[in-house]
Design an enzyme around this catalytic site. Structure first.
Site: not given
Length: 954
Positions: A575, A577, A579
């Site tokens: 995604n 970020c 994670e």
């Protein structure tokens, strides 16, 4: 209603009183209450005095008066109500009977008279000052409403500050604050201007004393209370008013379209009684300012939520999934967890829970198909997902490369890059509902023929039509590339329209198909392909990452091989970020719902309190699971995926704070061990909680055939990765908890959630509760933080406390910290153990962060946002860092951060007093080029990322 006006008594035998504002108690008079309500109706309906209101309204007025008497007769009131309490009952009574405009008229009447009383008090103060021959600063007037002025009173301002308990903290000098406000004052300032000036003056002094942090927070809270409750915290009835006004807030929020009508289904009296106003004191200044600016609901600029109303609104919104007879109890349970700062939901949940548009999910992942209609559908989906505060990850690997044949027109394709430019501009245009920056990350695999141009997207030079300055990028790297790189091999790039199955292949299957296409290319049977040394492509990738911070380096094979959902699809990207690792396809947009445990709040008496942690996680997982059923889904593909698989992402924050509490340096074997054991406990309790939810609610729809169903937990999948890769994954695999209990629970009940764990950046929610973000090391011990709320000086409170204990915290230490850019490394009067304990991100070797991350990763079914720091970047250092991350089996990494060109403001520092060059100056002058294995590669000396917080994240 003349009979009503003539009666002064309530029910037979009752002796009821009204407490006036001056403290006198008088008999309650029904006629005065009735008269006030009738005047509000006459004013709103434009009727003459005495003109009949009608039988229905008369009955409503009588019912409201009876409610006033019932409230006065209650045990809690002991036969006496204050004027304000009577007015509160009347307001709520009018709203319950849907006389909203009359209630507004009544509220305006109260506000007007409160202002008139304030003017009279100011005049009285001025008279007293005149008697004492003291001056009241006649040069300035306050404009308390348009056209209405009163003289400014310094004494009244001092009295207000004295009423705030934090003003009596030892480090606070209220006279200085007032003097600064007066120096910056101007004629015609409003009370709001004065309040903001007080806050700004206090917050500018935080670096001098942390007491000013608490003081500034209290001043900002005073602004909130004045807007929401129209009282100050010094009011003797403050807590009663705080609770009594809650139902009014709900009714007003529903009427104004800010809150969901469903919130009225709760037992609001019981909910209000559970509020804990004293927990507002838990906020530090930056937390209060952040929620004030972006989280507290407002109507025409006026905040209608206090911090505890905010937490309760989120809790109630998340409890709507519960059975009706359990909703109120669950809401209170959720509120207790949130308001204690032990766990916090992610920003979209905080923004939208309990509102009319409950888009509560944090992350969306999509796969873009090689089809023009689907490409533009995906761009439109991005806009809708971003509008409601979602962070986006798009997989673009399927789209054909530049020069490929377009069969329908017999033309040639321009490839992926022009479409990414459109994605970039759409993200800028749709800025998450006006609350924070819109953000999207594009992913591409390195075998794609456009990959080299993809690497250049964030460059500041070249054709700007082929640049995406606002969009993030990430490389989705298969193990085969890393092995070719290690072995000095060649790498071949293809167009996806000729090698389409590589997109869905991973592990040994990817190797087989990739080598097959290489054979076809060598035989001249592929229309488009290009071959180059793997190290040449790697060199370019790392150079761009160093120059621009992009692309992020993420790994395809461990993300898929260790995925619990390998039976139901393929993970094509992460995604925004890095994670979240969930399957995507044309009919499924992966969605993840995030929240984070405050690890620091669970360190008790020098150890991680497992009982407290389990209680927190059990409730937190229930909240996260509820999001899935309550959530507003902007697209049908998002609803389809979330309902089928029910993934959630429980993470952590306050990790560095926990290490400080335990006295453990982040660059140590003890820290790596703590990373392992703390993540083991979080994983253990999260998986157990999901099985308990499955026993109550049933397992998720696609559970059958999953790794959970096959008896495989995250710790077991390391071996699968090692087998597929053919290389040893050198990670400690020890366990300390009874995992057989979890295995038995999964076998008995299944899992409620396909995925349970993901460590997000928590950039904003950690700010709200005042802890270090995520798993990050300390960025700097003193720095200026910039975000959408402004610029704020941040100083490390644990450091200040330790230095005070050693008698080292003084003005000179603050000066030294500024000069050395928030680092203790060169401040020799600080003992070495303290310097080591408080080493900042750029002082520790990145392998410590990678080792800790690898120990966490063995327990996590998704990934972690792992930033990597290099004070003196070189090609060799960057190369070895990312290779180590791959060797240790990490699924993803996030930003590569090097020291920025701008540092802590030093205008107040005597640089001549310091005889040595600070490390930040040395690193800037010594890192003028980057070398990767062979030959120099010039790049700028520092990347553009200056602050560790990403406003697009949590």
């Amino acid at each position: 209603m003349s009979d009503t006006r003539s009666e002064k008594a309530g029910p037979v035998g009752a002796v009821l009183k009204v407490r006036k504002r001056d403290g006198r108690e008088v008999d309650m008079d029904r006629s005065r209450i009735a008269s006030a309500i009738e005047k509000a109706f006459h004013a709103e309906l434009n009727l003459a005095d005495g003109q009949p209101l009608g039988a229905e309204i008369d009955q409503d007025i009588l019912a409201i008066i009876e409610q006033v008497y019932a409230s006065a007769s209650s045990k809690a009131s002991k036969g006496c109500l204050s004027v304000e309490q009577i007015q509160d009952v009347v307001e709520i009574g009018l709203m319950r009977r849907e006389h909203f405009h009359v209630a507004r008229r009544y509220i305006l009447y109260r506000t007007e008279h409160a202002r008139l009383r304030a003017v009279r008090h100011v005049d009285a103060d001025l008279d007293e000052l005149a008697v004492e021959n003291r001056e009241a600063t006649p040069r300035m007037r306050l404009q308390i409403e348009p056209g209405v002025y009163v003289a400014f009173s310094e004494a009244r301002l001092q009295s207000f500050l004295d009423s705030i308990p934090e003003s009596r903290l030892p480090g606070i000098e209220t006279e200085e604050v007032i003097a600064e406000v007066i120096r910056g004052s101007f004629d015609g300032m409003t009370p709001g201007d004065i309040a903001r000036a007080l806050v700004l003056s206090a917050r500018s002094r935080i670096e001098r004393s942390l007491d000013y942090d608490r003081f500034a927070a209290a001043l900002q809270l005073a602004i909130v209370y004045r807007q929401t409750l129209d009282v100050t915290q010094s009011d003797e009835h403050f807590e009663t008013t705080y609770r009594d006004r809650f139902e009014h807030y709900v009714i007003e929020g529903v009427r104004c379209g800010r809150l969901s009508e469903q919130l009225r289904s709760f037992d609001l009296e019981r909910i209000a009684a559970a509020l804990l106003p004293e927990r507002d004191k838990l906020f530090r200044y930056l937390g209060v300012q952040t929620i004030y600016d972006r989280y507290l609901l407002h109507v025409e600029g006026r905040r209608i939520e206090t911090p505890q109303y905010f937490w309760m609104r989120v809790a109630m919104g998340l409890a709507l999934r519960e059975e009706e007879d359990q909703r109120t109890a669950r809401a209170i349970e959720f509120y207790q967890l949130l308001s204690s700062f032990r766990f916090t939901s992610a920003t979209p949940t905080l923004f939208n829970s309990g509102t009319r548009h409950p888009q509560l999910s944090s992350c969306y992942l999509t796969t873009v198909q090689d089809d023009l209609a689907h490409i533009f559908k995906s761009i439109g989906d991005n806009a809708m997902l971003s509008k409601w505060a979602g962070g986006l990850g798009n997989d673009w690997t399927s789209v054909r490369a530049t020069g490929s044949l377009i069969k329908g027109t017999n033309g040639t394709s321009q490839g992926v890059i022009p479409f990414l430019k459109i994605v970039n501009d759409a993200a800028v245009a749709v800025n998450q509902g006006g609350k924070r920056k819109g953000a999207v990350c594009a992913y591409m695999e390195p075998w794609h023929l456009d990959f080299e141009e993809f690497l250049d997207l964030r460059k500041n030079t070249g054709d700007d039509r082929r640049r995406t300055h606002d969009m993030h990028t990430a490389a989705w790297i298969p193990d085969l590339f890393m092995q070719r790189l290690r072995d000095g091999g060649m790498w071949t790039m293809f167009s996806p329209d000729e090698a389409s199955d590589l997109h869905d292949a991973y592990g040994q299957r990817f190797r087989e198909r990739y080598e097959y296409y290489e054979e076809l290319a060598a035989a001249g049977k592929m229309k488009q392909h290009r071959q180059l040394p793997a190290i040449e492509l790697w060199r370019k990738l790392l150079t761009r990452t160093f120059e621009t911070g992009h692309p992020w380096v993420t790994f395809k094979d461990p993300s898929n091989i260790r995925s619990p959902q390998d039976h139901a699809g393929v993970v094509h990207s992460s995604n925004l970020c890095t994670e979240i690792l969930l399957n995507t396809s044309a009919d499924e947009t992966a969605v993840c719902n995030l929240g984070s445990v405050n690890l620091a709040a669970h360190v008790v008496d020098g150890r991680l309190d497992h009982a407290l942690l389990q209680a927190t996680i059990s409730t937190a997982m229930r909240m996260l699971d509820n999001v899935i059923d309550i959530n507003y889904y902007p697209t049908p593909e998002a609803r389809n995926a979330n309902q089928r698989h029910r993934p959630v992402g429980l993470g952590m924050m306050g990790y560095q704070d926990a290490l400080h509490q335990l006295g453990i340096a982040v660059a140590s074997d003890e820290a790596v061990e703590f990373a392992d054991r703390s993540m083991e406990a979080i994983s253990y309790f999260a998986l157990l909680a999901s099985t308990e939810l499955a026993a109550e609610r049933g397992h998720y729809e696609s559970y059958r055939g999953s790794k959970w169903d096959r008896g495989l937990l995250p710790i077991d999948t390391i071996e699968l990765l090692q087998q597929q890769r053919g290389d040893t994954i050198d990670v400690d695999r020890s366990e300390t908890m009874d995992w057989q209990l979890v295995r038995d629970a999964v076998a008995a009940h299944g899992m409620r959630n396909s995925n349970c764990l993901a460590i997000a950046p928590t950039a904003t929610i950690s700010t709200i509760i005042g802890v270090t973000q995520s798993i990050e090391p300390t960025y700097k011990l003193l720095y200026a933080k910039s975000n959408l709320s402004g610029e704020f000086t941040q100083i490390n409170e644990p450091l200040v406390n330790v230095l005070r204990e050693h008698g080292l915290w003084d003005a000179q230490m603050l000066d030294d910290l500024k000069y050395h850019d928030g680092s203790l490394a060169d401040i020799q009067r600080v003992p070495e153990p303290i310097r080591r304990l408080f080493a900042t991100a750029f002082e520790i070797e990145p392998q410590w962060l990678i080792e800790a991350a690898s120990r966490r990763q063995k327990w996590i079914d998704q990934g972690q946002s792992l930033n990597l720091y290099l004070a003196k970047p070189s090609g060799k250092a960057i190369d070895s860092m990312y290779k180590l991350a791959w060797q240790r089996g990490l699924k993803t990494t996030y930003y590569l951060r090097s020291l920025a060109a701008t540092q802590v403001e030093k205008s107040t520092v005597d640089v001549n007093r310091h005889g040595i060059q600070p490390r930040w100056m040395k690193s800037a002058s010594e890192s003028s080029e980057i070398r990767i294995d062979r030959g120099p590669q010039p790049v700028p000396s520092a990347c553009s990322i200056e602050d560790p917080d990403c406003e697009a994240c949590q």
